[in-house]
Design a protein around this motif. Structure first.
Motif, mmCIF file in Angstrom:
data_model
loop_
_atom_site.group_PDB
_atom_site.id
_atom_site.type_symbol
_atom_site.label_atom_id
_atom_site.label_comp_id
_atom_site.label_asym_id
_atom_site.label_seq_id
_atom_site.Cartn_x
_atom_site.Cartn_y
_atom_site.Cartn_z
ATOM 1 N N GLU A 34 6.122 -2.850 -3.607
ATOM 2 C CA GLU A 34 6.071 -3.775 -4.735
ATOM 3 C C GLU A 34 7.434 -3.892 -5.409
ATOM 4 O O GLU A 34 7.860 -5.003 -5.784
ATOM 5 C CB GLU A 34 5.025 -3.306 -5.748
ATOM 6 C CG GLU A 34 4.862 -4.279 -6.921
ATOM 7 C CD GLU A 34 3.841 -3.812 -7.941
ATOM 8 O OE1 GLU A 34 3.528 -4.595 -8.865
ATOM 9 O OE2 GLU A 34 3.350 -2.664 -7.844
ATOM 10 N N MET A 35 8.142 -2.780 -5.565
ATOM 11 C CA MET A 35 9.466 -2.800 -6.182
ATOM 12 C C MET A 35 10.441 -3.651 -5.384
ATOM 13 O O MET A 35 11.148 -4.505 -5.930
ATOM 14 C CB MET A 35 9.989 -1.358 -6.298
ATOM 15 C CG MET A 35 9.200 -0.474 -7.239
ATOM 16 S SD MET A 35 9.331 1.305 -6.862
ATOM 17 C CE MET A 35 11.066 1.631 -7.180
ATOM 18 N N VAL A 36 10.463 -3.435 -4.089
ATOM 19 C CA VAL A 36 11.416 -4.143 -3.237
ATOM 20 C C VAL A 36 11.091 -5.634 -3.169
ATOM 21 O O VAL A 36 11.995 -6.488 -3.218
ATOM 22 C CB VAL A 36 11.442 -3.505 -1.839
ATOM 23 C CG1 VAL A 36 12.297 -4.322 -0.878
ATOM 24 C CG2 VAL A 36 11.963 -2.073 -1.921
ATOM 25 N N LYS A 37 9.805 -5.968 -3.058
ATOM 26 C CA LYS A 37 9.414 -7.378 -3.026
ATOM 27 C C LYS A 37 9.740 -8.072 -4.350
ATOM 28 O O LYS A 37 10.181 -9.235 -4.365
ATOM 29 C CB LYS A 37 7.929 -7.491 -2.714
ATOM 30 C CG LYS A 37 7.584 -7.124 -1.278
ATOM 31 C CD LYS A 37 6.074 -7.134 -1.049
ATOM 32 C CE LYS A 37 5.730 -6.755 0.382
ATOM 33 N NZ LYS A 37 4.260 -6.658 0.587
ATOM 34 N N PHE A 97 18.916 -4.663 -4.905
ATOM 35 C CA PHE A 97 18.123 -3.452 -5.080
ATOM 36 C C PHE A 97 18.535 -2.463 -3.996
ATOM 37 O O PHE A 97 18.564 -2.812 -2.813
ATOM 38 C CB PHE A 97 16.632 -3.771 -4.966
ATOM 39 C CG PHE A 97 15.729 -2.622 -5.299
ATOM 40 C CD1 PHE A 97 15.152 -2.500 -6.549
ATOM 41 C CD2 PHE A 97 15.442 -1.642 -4.345
ATOM 42 C CE1 PHE A 97 14.304 -1.446 -6.855
ATOM 43 C CE2 PHE A 97 14.610 -0.581 -4.631
ATOM 44 C CZ PHE A 97 14.041 -0.487 -5.894
ATOM 45 N N ALA A 98 18.852 -1.228 -4.392
ATOM 46 C CA ALA A 98 19.314 -0.242 -3.427
ATOM 47 C C ALA A 98 18.699 1.118 -3.716
ATOM 48 O O ALA A 98 18.244 1.395 -4.826
ATOM 49 C CB ALA A 98 20.837 -0.140 -3.459
ATOM 50 N N THR A 99 18.703 1.964 -2.685
ATOM 51 C CA THR A 99 18.217 3.336 -2.787
ATOM 52 C C THR A 99 19.412 4.276 -2.668
ATOM 53 O O THR A 99 20.279 4.082 -1.814
ATOM 54 C CB THR A 99 17.214 3.645 -1.661
ATOM 55 O OG1 THR A 99 16.259 2.588 -1.557
ATOM 56 C CG2 THR A 99 16.505 4.957 -1.924
ATOM 57 N N ASN A 100 19.452 5.316 -3.486
ATOM 58 C CA ASN A 100 20.625 6.190 -3.518
ATOM 59 C C ASN A 100 20.546 7.285 -2.444
ATOM 60 O O ASN A 100 20.494 8.474 -2.751
ATOM 61 C CB ASN A 100 20.786 6.822 -4.902
ATOM 62 C CG ASN A 100 22.203 7.335 -5.120
ATOM 63 O OD1 ASN A 100 23.148 6.797 -4.561
ATOM 64 N ND2 ASN A 100 22.355 8.360 -5.938
ATOM 65 N N HIS A 101 20.562 6.861 -1.181
ATOM 66 C CA HIS A 101 20.657 7.802 -0.073
ATOM 67 C C HIS A 101 22.140 8.018 0.223
ATOM 68 O O HIS A 101 22.776 7.250 0.951
ATOM 69 C CB HIS A 101 19.928 7.248 1.154
ATOM 70 C CG HIS A 101 18.442 7.425 1.098
ATOM 71 N ND1 HIS A 101 17.849 8.664 1.021
ATOM 72 C CD2 HIS A 101 17.426 6.520 1.121
ATOM 73 C CE1 HIS A 101 16.529 8.525 0.985
ATOM 74 N NE2 HIS A 101 16.247 7.240 1.046
ATOM 75 N N HIS A 102 22.683 9.087 -0.337
ATOM 76 C CA HIS A 102 24.136 9.276 -0.346
ATOM 77 C C HIS A 102 24.724 9.637 1.012
ATOM 78 O O HIS A 102 25.893 9.343 1.288
ATOM 79 C CB HIS A 102 24.506 10.358 -1.359
ATOM 80 C CG HIS A 102 23.917 11.704 -1.057
ATOM 81 N ND1 HIS A 102 22.611 12.020 -1.343
ATOM 82 C CD2 HIS A 102 24.452 12.807 -0.474
ATOM 83 C CE1 HIS A 102 22.363 13.257 -0.969
ATOM 84 N NE2 HIS A 102 23.466 13.764 -0.434
ATOM 85 N N VAL A 134 14.584 -1.681 1.603
ATOM 86 C CA VAL A 134 13.787 -1.473 2.809
ATOM 87 C C VAL A 134 14.079 -0.104 3.412
ATOM 88 O O VAL A 134 13.175 0.585 3.894
ATOM 89 C CB VAL A 134 14.031 -2.595 3.836
ATOM 90 C CG1 VAL A 134 13.307 -2.297 5.150
ATOM 91 C CG2 VAL A 134 13.571 -3.934 3.272
ATOM 92 N N ASP A 135 15.333 0.316 3.366
ATOM 93 C CA ASP A 135 15.664 1.673 3.808
ATOM 94 C C ASP A 135 14.910 2.697 2.967
ATOM 95 O O ASP A 135 14.405 3.700 3.488
ATOM 96 C CB ASP A 135 17.175 1.926 3.690
ATOM 97 C CG ASP A 135 17.982 1.145 4.699
ATOM 98 O OD1 ASP A 135 17.582 1.104 5.879
ATOM 99 O OD2 ASP A 135 19.020 0.573 4.320
#
Length: 334
Positions: free
Chosen positions: A106-109, A118-123, A305-306
């Motif tokens: 829901e967040m990404v959509k 929108f990004a995810t903090n996968h460092h 999506v990642d």
């Protein structure tokens, strides 16, 4: 020029993220949100931030803020991200994105519908070590990958314990904390998503109602197999990642970290070779890529999506450990 609002007065924000944000040209951090008035004010003062809020709507009402970084406990990410997206702010969210796959989707959509970044903090994707490893694999230096091994069992520092070891409702446990990172790292290197997993988890001296150790095996579409071990209780195990292929193997040690450190060895028919890499700041690179994505150039190093897919793998590992059965990874249609 990004003007940041911090949703969460966290240690990762003060230790890494604020510096990385301010390292980008024209960027600054304008505000911070904390549910504790005194903590928020102290955090703002210590980090040179002008405004401290306890009300999310008040922070989001500031038109100067055009990006937010969410680093609260895991159960808060979903509602806070949706509020920021509705306010038109670009979002960089800590992992895992949410407590459930449906919430993460829901967040990404919502961000896609709003047309914001929108990004995810996968460092780890931004580490010089992992970029060098990916180049070796992509360039065929070890041939077709047959298997991989991740060893990411550490001693969780006392100041980071708290909810991570005793609060399932906040997203505690080693699986959402570390397995999700390893899922993203494997996906980054192999450019494919695990199909199914088997796993066993338990407590080995630290978990209070949540798992503090887990081992799992994942099947990949290519036929490669992945073995992972994550723990909060191993003080002397060291960390690393290995890839074994038809033409060679990669051995990387000390690379599952927030710092630009570690060693990489390539072993093939020519013998053993030390692999060099750039030792840049992981977070400064990540924020630079994010800033470019907001400007319309490229995509974040780990996008939404990642974040969904890496969460999906972690959720499958938890279910496999709970049920004792092989579990197919559900990616929610992504």
């Amino acid at each position: 020029m990004l003007r940041w609002g911090l949703i969460g007065a966290s240690r990762i924000a003060s230790s890494y993220m604020i510096e990385a944000m301010r390292a980008q040209e024209g960027a600054d951090v304008l505000s911070v949100l904390s549910t504790d008035v005194a903590r928020g004010a102290r955090f703002a003062d210590e980090n040179g931030i002008a405004d401290s809020y306890t009300d999310l709507d008040a922070l989001l009402a500031d038109d100067r803020v055009n990006a937010v970084y969410i680093s609260t406990t895991n159960e808060k990410h979903h509602a806070q991200a949706l509020a920021a997206i509705a306010a038109g702010k670009n979002v960089l969210c800590e992992k895992p994105l949410a407590m459930s796959l449906a919430d993460a989707c829901e967040m990404v959509k919502a961000a896609a519908d709003k047309g914001i970044t929108f990004a995810t903090n996968h460092h780890l994707r931004n580490a010089g070590t992992h970029l060098a490893i990916k180049d070796l694999i992509s360039n065929g230096r070890i041939g077709d990958v047959l298997s991989a091994r991740v060893f990411h069992a550490v001693n969780l520092p006392e100041h980071l314990r708290g909810w991570r070891i005793n609060d399932a409702s906040a997203g505690g446990g080693v699986i959402p904390d570390i397995t999700v990172h390893d899922a993203d790292t494997i996906r980054f290197h192999l450019d494919e998503d695990p199909v199914d997993v088997v796993a066993k988890s338990g407590t080995s001296g630290m978990g209070e109602g949540v798992e503090d150790s887990v081992m799992s095996v994942w099947s990949m579409p290519s036929g490669a197999m992945v073995q992972t071990h994550e723990s909060f209780t191993h003080g002397f195990a060291g960390t690393g990642i290995e890839f074994h292929g038809t033409r060679g193997s990669i051995f990387a040690q000390g690379v599952m970290t927030q710092e630009p450190v570690g060693t990489i060895r390539l072993v093939d028919s020519n013998g053993e070779t030390a692999v060099s890499y750039e030792n840049h700041n992981l977070y400064k690179r990540s924020l630079g890529v994010f800033t470019q994505a907001v400007a319309g150039t490229g995509r974040p190093s780990a996008d939404g999506v990642d974040g969904i897919k890496s969460l999906a793998v972690a959720l499958a590992v938890r279910e496999a450990a709970r049920s004792g059965r092989q579990t197919t990874v559900d990616y929610g249609g992504f």
